[in-house]
Design an enzyme around this catalytic site. Structure first.
Site, mmCIF file in Angstrom:
data_model
loop_
_atom_site.group_PDB
_atom_site.id
_atom_site.type_symbol
_atom_site.label_atom_id
_atom_site.label_comp_id
_atom_site.label_asym_id
_atom_site.label_seq_id
_atom_site.Cartn_x
_atom_site.Cartn_y
_atom_site.Cartn_z
ATOM 1 C CE LYS A 1 -2.947 -2.547 3.245
ATOM 2 N NZ LYS A 1 -3.299 -2.547 4.617
ATOM 3 C CG ASP B 1 14.879 -1.723 4.758
ATOM 4 O OD1 ASP B 1 15.631 -2.631 4.930
ATOM 5 O OD2 ASP B 1 14.422 -0.763 5.362
ATOM 6 N NE ARG C 1 -0.486 1.862 5.082
ATOM 7 C CZ ARG C 1 0.613 1.242 4.585
ATOM 8 N NH1 ARG C 1 1.457 1.472 3.896
ATOM 9 N NH2 ARG C 1 0.443 0.019 4.994
ATOM 10 C CD GLU D 1 8.401 -0.925 -3.435
ATOM 11 O OE1 GLU D 1 7.615 0.009 -2.748
ATOM 12 O OE2 GLU D 1 8.441 -2.033 -3.449
ATOM 13 C CG ASP D 2 6.713 2.229 -0.005
ATOM 14 O OD1 ASP D 2 7.361 1.429 -0.594
ATOM 15 O OD2 ASP D 2 5.829 1.836 0.835
ATOM 16 C CG PHE E 1 10.480 1.681 10.768
ATOM 17 C CD1 PHE E 1 10.654 0.713 9.787
ATOM 18 C CD2 PHE E 1 9.426 2.192 11.154
ATOM 19 C CE1 PHE E 1 9.409 0.187 9.179
ATOM 20 C CE2 PHE E 1 8.130 1.873 10.765
ATOM 21 C CZ PHE E 1 8.152 0.733 9.698
ATOM 22 C CE LYS F 1 14.587 2.558 5.834
ATOM 23 N NZ LYS F 1 14.245 1.708 6.894
HETATM 24 P P1 XMP Z 1 12.864 -4.419 1.489
HETATM 25 O O1 XMP Z 1 13.823 -4.741 2.528
HETATM 26 O O2 XMP Z 1 12.569 -5.774 0.823
HETATM 27 O O3 XMP Z 1 11.474 -3.713 1.816
HETATM 28 O O4 XMP Z 1 13.374 -3.570 0.311
HETATM 29 C C1 XMP Z 1 10.801 -2.933 1.187
HETATM 30 C C2 XMP Z 1 9.542 -2.773 2.046
HETATM 31 O O5 XMP Z 1 9.665 -2.910 3.382
HETATM 32 C C3 XMP Z 1 8.677 -1.679 3.628
HETATM 33 N N1 XMP Z 1 9.570 -0.902 4.264
HETATM 34 C C4 XMP Z 1 9.245 0.065 5.355
HETATM 35 N N2 XMP Z 1 8.233 0.651 5.807
HETATM 36 N N3 XMP Z 1 9.098 2.208 6.852
HETATM 37 C C5 XMP Z 1 8.183 1.561 6.473
HETATM 38 O O6 XMP Z 1 7.236 2.064 6.964
HETATM 39 C C6 XMP Z 1 10.526 2.100 6.513
HETATM 40 O O7 XMP Z 1 11.385 2.488 7.123
HETATM 41 C C7 XMP Z 1 10.629 0.610 5.775
HETATM 42 N N4 XMP Z 1 11.617 0.043 5.254
HETATM 43 C C8 XMP Z 1 10.992 -0.978 4.549
HETATM 44 C C9 XMP Z 1 8.143 -1.059 2.789
HETATM 45 O O8 XMP Z 1 6.855 -1.858 2.490
HETATM 46 C C10 XMP Z 1 8.903 -1.512 1.734
HETATM 47 O O9 XMP Z 1 8.162 -1.575 0.112
HETATM 48 MG MG MG Z 2 5.995 -1.181 0.180
#
Ligand code: XMP
Ligand code: MG
Length: 184
Positions: free
Chosen positions: A47, A107, A169, A103-104, A156, A135
């Site tokens: 989302k 990570d 959100r 993408e938002d 985070f 990140k």
């Molecule tokens: P990865 O580790 O697979 O993760 O790159 C991607 C998804 O993890 C969530 N995500 C976060 N959500 N604050 C959040 O609210 C954060 O700092 C954070 N870091 C990762 C997010 O859904 C992303 O698409």
């Molecule tokens: Mg996401």
């Protein structure tokens, strides 16, 4: 919502609404230039990507279609599980399409690298990625990202689509929460 609405839940504002919007203006110009004459399918990852999708799509002059996928790798916690499940698949046939994943946040990169190979296996003309946040210090796999809004520290963050336990959100900015919010 503004920072004052969060009271003592807010630790820091990392990126203001204005910073986010200014950067989106720049990225939209790049996308319009790179995709000139092409028809683009924006694929938003639910989302979290709802806000960036809405704000980015409205800045583009390029004709786009929008579709959505929901994948899960996180649950309601704050650590990547590395396991990706499709909760909602695309409605669109990707063959011959120019796909831009929106993408938002990136990570570890695990979710995205899985998503990339999944979408590439469907015969698109191209697949690229646009993310509002990244990140770099959290990267576990290298993913080639064409458009990045901001590189941020390995903390985070919430807001602008990103949640903690489904809240925050709707903050128009990106920030960090005070430790007590996490029930520490
Ligand atoms: P990865 O580790 O697979 O993760 O790159 C991607 C998804 O993890 C969530 N995500 C976060 N959500 N604050 C959040 O609210 C954060 O700092 C954070 N870091 C990762 C997010 O859904 C992303 O698409
Ligand atoms: Mg996401």
């Amino acid at each position: 919502m503004d920072p004052a609405d969060l009271g003592d839940q807010l630790q820091d504002v990392l990126l203001t609404e204005e910073q986010l919007h200014t950067r989106l203006d720049e990225i939209a110009v790049e996308i319009d230039r790179d995709y000139a004459g092409k028809d683009v399918l924006l694929v938003g990852v639910l989302k979290g990507a709802v806000m960036v999708m809405a704000d980015l799509a409205r800045r583009l002059h390029t004709p786009v279609a929008m579709d959505w996928m929901a994948v899960s790798s996180y649950g309601s916690g704050t650590k990547s599980s590395g396991v990706v499940r499709i909760l909602k698949d695309l409605d669109t046939d990707l063959s011959g399409r120019h796909v831009l994943i929106v993408e938002d946040i990136i990570d570890s990169g695990l979710t995205l690298s899985w998503l990339l190979s999944n979408l590439r296996s469907r015969g698109p003309a191209s697949v690229e990625i646009a993310t509002m946040l990244r990140k770099p210090d959290a990267a576990k796999v290298q993913v080639d990202v064409r458009y990045v809004g901001f590189d941020i520290p390995n903390e985070f963050v919430v807001g602008y689509g990103l949640d903690y336990a489904e809240r925050y959100r709707n903050l128009p900015f990106v920030g960090t929460l005070a430790p007590h919010v996490y029930g520490g």
